[in-house]
Design a protein around this motif. Structure first.
Motif, PDB file in Angstrom:
ATOM      1  N   HIS A  65       7.926  52.738  85.915  1.00  0.00           N
ATOM      2  CA  HIS A  65       7.056  51.603  85.623  1.00  0.00           C
ATOM      3  C   HIS A  65       7.920  50.398  85.285  1.00  0.00           C
ATOM      4  CE1 HIS A  65       3.688  54.320  85.648  1.00  0.00           C
ATOM      5  NE2 HIS A  65       4.338  55.107  84.805  1.00  0.00           N
ATOM      6  N   SER A  66       7.356  49.185  85.472  1.00  0.00           N
ATOM      7  CA  SER A  66       8.131  47.970  85.260  1.00  0.00           C
ATOM      8  C   SER A  66       7.240  46.844  84.754  1.00  0.00           C
ATOM      9  CB  SER A  66       8.774  47.537  86.590  1.00  0.00           C
ATOM     10  OG  SER A  66       9.494  46.345  86.442  1.00  0.00           O
ATOM     11  N   ALA A  67       7.767  46.064  83.797  1.00  0.00           N
ATOM     12  CA  ALA A  67       7.048  44.893  83.282  1.00  0.00           C
ATOM     13  C   ALA A  67       8.060  43.870  82.772  1.00  0.00           C
ATOM     14  CB  ALA A  67       6.100  45.284  82.151  1.00  0.00           C
ATOM     15  N   LEU A  68       7.728  42.607  82.947  1.00  0.00           N
ATOM     16  CA  LEU A  68       8.575  41.532  82.436  1.00  0.00           C
ATOM     17  C   LEU A  68       8.467  41.480  80.920  1.00  0.00           C
ATOM     18  CD1 LEU A  68      10.391  39.051  82.965  1.00  0.00           C
ATOM     19  CD2 LEU A  68       8.284  37.698  83.123  1.00  0.00           C
ATOM     20  N   VAL A  69       9.605  41.480  80.256  1.00  0.00           N
ATOM     21  CA  VAL A  69       9.648  41.400  78.798  1.00  0.00           C
ATOM     22  C   VAL A  69       9.778  39.944  78.363  1.00  0.00           C
ATOM     23  CG1 VAL A  69      11.006  41.998  76.745  1.00  0.00           C
ATOM     24  CG2 VAL A  69      10.592  43.710  78.522  1.00  0.00           C
ATOM     25  N   GLN A  70      10.751  39.231  78.937  1.00  0.00           N
ATOM     26  CA  GLN A  70      11.000  37.853  78.516  1.00  0.00           C
ATOM     27  C   GLN A  70      11.826  37.127  79.566  1.00  0.00           C
ATOM     28  OE1 GLN A  70      10.169  35.016  77.128  1.00  0.00           O
ATOM     29  NE2 GLN A  70      10.098  35.931  75.084  1.00  0.00           N
ATOM     30  N   GLY A  71      11.630  35.845  79.645  1.00  0.00           N
ATOM     31  CA  GLY A  71      12.441  34.990  80.499  1.00  0.00           C
ATOM     32  C   GLY A  71      13.128  33.939  79.653  1.00  0.00           C
ATOM     33  N   VAL A  72      14.398  33.721  79.925  1.00  0.00           N
ATOM     34  CA  VAL A  72      15.183  32.694  79.245  1.00  0.00           C
ATOM     35  C   VAL A  72      16.001  31.996  80.325  1.00  0.00           C
ATOM     36  CG1 VAL A  72      16.912  32.194  77.486  1.00  0.00           C
ATOM     37  CG2 VAL A  72      15.330  34.105  77.156  1.00  0.00           C
ATOM     38  N   GLY A  73      15.552  30.806  80.721  1.00  0.00           N
ATOM     39  CA  GLY A  73      16.198  30.141  81.847  1.00  0.00           C
ATOM     40  C   GLY A  73      16.018  30.982  83.102  1.00  0.00           C
ATOM     41  N   ASN A  74      17.121  31.296  83.755  1.00  0.00           N
ATOM     42  CA  ASN A  74      17.070  32.150  84.937  1.00  0.00           C
ATOM     43  C   ASN A  74      17.250  33.621  84.619  1.00  0.00           C
ATOM     44  OD1 ASN A  74      16.625  30.067  86.796  1.00  0.00           O
ATOM     45  ND2 ASN A  74      18.808  29.586  86.834  1.00  0.00           N
ATOM     46  N   ASP A  75      17.431  33.952  83.345  1.00  0.00           N
ATOM     47  CA  ASP A  75      17.594  35.350  82.938  1.00  0.00           C
ATOM     48  C   ASP A  75      16.228  35.983  82.707  1.00  0.00           C
ATOM     49  OD1 ASP A  75      20.343  35.115  82.976  1.00  0.00           O
ATOM     50  OD2 ASP A  75      20.497  34.694  80.827  1.00  0.00           O
ATOM     51  N   LEU A  76      15.950  37.059  83.434  1.00  0.00           N
ATOM     52  CA  LEU A  76      14.687  37.775  83.273  1.00  0.00           C
ATOM     53  C   LEU A  76      14.980  39.175  82.742  1.00  0.00           C
ATOM     54  CD1 LEU A  76      12.958  36.728  86.602  1.00  0.00           C
ATOM     55  CD2 LEU A  76      12.648  35.741  84.326  1.00  0.00           C
ATOM     56  N   HIS A  77      14.337  39.517  81.633  1.00  0.00           N
ATOM     57  CA  HIS A  77      14.508  40.817  80.992  1.00  0.00           C
ATOM     58  C   HIS A  77      13.299  41.675  81.352  1.00  0.00           C
ATOM     59  CE1 HIS A  77      17.723  39.204  78.374  1.00  0.00           C
ATOM     60  NE2 HIS A  77      17.014  38.096  78.470  1.00  0.00           N
ATOM     61  N   TRP A  78      13.535  42.860  81.900  1.00  0.00           N
ATOM     62  CA  TRP A  78      12.473  43.744  82.379  1.00  0.00           C
ATOM     63  C   TRP A  78      12.527  45.082  81.644  1.00  0.00           C
ATOM     64  CZ3 TRP A  78       9.367  41.734  86.238  1.00  0.00           C
ATOM     65  CH2 TRP A  78       9.856  40.617  86.906  1.00  0.00           C
ATOM     66  N   ALA A  79      11.355  45.589  81.280  1.00  0.00           N
ATOM     67  CA  ALA A  79      11.252  46.930  80.709  1.00  0.00           C
ATOM     68  C   ALA A  79      10.954  47.903  81.833  1.00  0.00           C
ATOM     69  CB  ALA A  79      10.130  46.992  79.670  1.00  0.00           C
ATOM     70  N   SER A  80      11.548  49.081  81.742  1.00  0.00           N
ATOM     71  CA  SER A  80      11.256  50.199  82.639  1.00  0.00           C
ATOM     72  C   SER A  80      10.934  51.403  81.776  1.00  0.00           C
ATOM     73  CB  SER A  80      12.462  50.519  83.528  1.00  0.00           C
ATOM     74  OG  SER A  80      12.785  49.429  84.345  1.00  0.00           O
ATOM     75  N   TRP A  81      10.077  52.259  82.249  1.00  0.00           N
ATOM     76  CA  TRP A  81       9.735  53.497  81.550  1.00  0.00           C
ATOM     77  C   TRP A  81       9.153  54.490  82.532  1.00  0.00           C
ATOM     78  CZ3 TRP A  81       6.732  49.117  81.518  1.00  0.00           C
ATOM     79  CH2 TRP A  81       5.373  49.242  81.720  1.00  0.00           C
ATOM     80  N   PRO A  82       9.120  55.794  82.275  1.00  0.00           N
ATOM     81  CA  PRO A  82       8.936  56.455  80.992  1.00  0.00           C
ATOM     82  C   PRO A  82      10.196  56.602  80.138  1.00  0.00           C
ATOM     83  CG  PRO A  82       8.845  58.097  82.729  1.00  0.00           C
ATOM     84  CD  PRO A  82       8.975  56.754  83.387  1.00  0.00           C
ATOM     85  N   VAL A  83      11.391  56.552  80.733  1.00  0.00           N
ATOM     86  CA  VAL A  83      12.597  56.498  79.913  1.00  0.00           C
ATOM     87  C   VAL A  83      12.820  55.013  79.628  1.00  0.00           C
ATOM     88  CG1 VAL A  83      15.051  57.002  79.784  1.00  0.00           C
ATOM     89  CG2 VAL A  83      13.519  58.577  80.998  1.00  0.00           C
ATOM     90  N   TYR A  84      12.465  54.577  78.425  1.00  0.00           N
ATOM     91  CA  TYR A  84      12.426  53.162  78.080  1.00  0.00           C
ATOM     92  C   TYR A  84      13.796  52.526  78.110  1.00  0.00           C
ATOM     93  CZ  TYR A  84      11.885  48.960  75.238  1.00  0.00           C
ATOM     94  OH  TYR A  84      11.915  47.673  74.788  1.00  0.00           O
ATOM     95  N   THR A  85      13.907  51.460  78.887  1.00  0.00           N
ATOM     96  CA  THR A  85      15.096  50.621  78.918  1.00  0.00           C
ATOM     97  C   THR A  85      14.655  49.180  79.140  1.00  0.00           C
ATOM     98  OG1 THR A  85      15.416  50.847  81.305  1.00  0.00           O
ATOM     99  CG2 THR A  85      16.590  52.410  79.906  1.00  0.00           C
ATOM    100  N   VAL A  86      15.475  48.253  78.702  1.00  0.00           N
ATOM    101  CA  VAL A  86      15.275  46.828  79.000  1.00  0.00           C
ATOM    102  C   VAL A  86      16.588  46.336  79.582  1.00  0.00           C
ATOM    103  CG1 VAL A  86      14.820  44.529  78.087  1.00  0.00           C
ATOM    104  CG2 VAL A  86      13.601  46.484  77.152  1.00  0.00           C
ATOM    105  N   GLU A  87      16.490  45.649  80.733  1.00  0.00           N
ATOM    106  CA  GLU A  87      17.690  45.157  81.375  1.00  0.00           C
ATOM    107  C   GLU A  87      17.427  43.838  82.084  1.00  0.00           C
ATOM    108  OE1 GLU A  87      18.859  48.213  84.079  1.00  0.00           O
ATOM    109  OE2 GLU A  87      16.938  48.209  85.103  1.00  0.00           O
ATOM    110  N   LEU A  88      18.502  43.108  82.333  1.00  0.00           N
ATOM    111  CA  LEU A  88      18.427  41.869  83.097  1.00  0.00           C
ATOM    112  C   LEU A  88      18.353  42.215  84.579  1.00  0.00           C
ATOM    113  CD1 LEU A  88      21.123  39.596  81.457  1.00  0.00           C
ATOM    114  CD2 LEU A  88      18.694  39.111  81.621  1.00  0.00           C
ATOM    115  N   ALA A  89      17.453  41.561  85.282  1.00  0.00           N
ATOM    116  CA  ALA A  89      17.357  41.730  86.732  1.00  0.00           C
ATOM    117  C   ALA A  89      16.686  40.493  87.307  1.00  0.00           C
ATOM    118  CB  ALA A  89      16.553  42.979  87.082  1.00  0.00           C
ATOM    119  N   PRO A  90      17.036  40.121  88.525  1.00  0.00           N
ATOM    120  CA  PRO A  90      16.415  38.947  89.139  1.00  0.00           C
ATOM    121  C   PRO A  90      14.987  39.216  89.594  1.00  0.00           C
ATOM    122  CG  PRO A  90      18.057  39.900  90.616  1.00  0.00           C
ATOM    123  CD  PRO A  90      18.093  40.688  89.345  1.00  0.00           C
TER     124      PRO A  90
END
Length: 107
Positions: A46-71
């Motif tokens: 699963h995937s959802a946008l967590v936050q955007g800061v300028g051109n940096d987009l932070h995305w959550a993935s789960w069921p193994v929860y992680t947050v990472e930068l991705a375009p």
């Protein structure tokens, strides 16, 4: 045919909510509960946008929860869907997402 949005939801740790809401120049105030932004029935994480800061987009993935930068997905989605949610010629999902581009599904 109207497609449905994936019903999966993740609850972010409060420390992550506070961290991403307090980033300088954060694009919005995020919620602790995020719904998967992909089309229902997708076969990947699963995937959802967590936050955007300028051109940096932070995305959550789960069921193994992680947050990472991705375009953001570079695909053109076109001007489909209701006027109040149209975004011209862009897909608003994470790069490499499975299934339809945002704008082709209009949950």
């Amino acid at each position: 045919m109207v497609k449905r949005q994936c019903p999966a939801v993740v609850t972010l740790p409060q420390t992550d909510v506070e961290h991403f809401n307090n980033l300088p120049h954060a694009a919005f105030m995020m919620e602790q509960h995020l719904r998967c932004e992909l089309v229902a029935g997708h076969a990947s994480t699963h995937s959802a946008l967590v936050q955007g800061v300028g051109n940096d987009l932070h995305w959550a993935s789960w069921p193994v929860y992680t947050v990472e930068l991705a375009p953001r997905c570079p695909a053109e989605a076109g001007l489909k869907g209701p006027d109040h949610i149209r975004e011209p010629d862009i897909c608003l999902l994470r790069e490499g997402h499975p299934g339809d581009h945002y704008g082709e599904s209009w949950f």
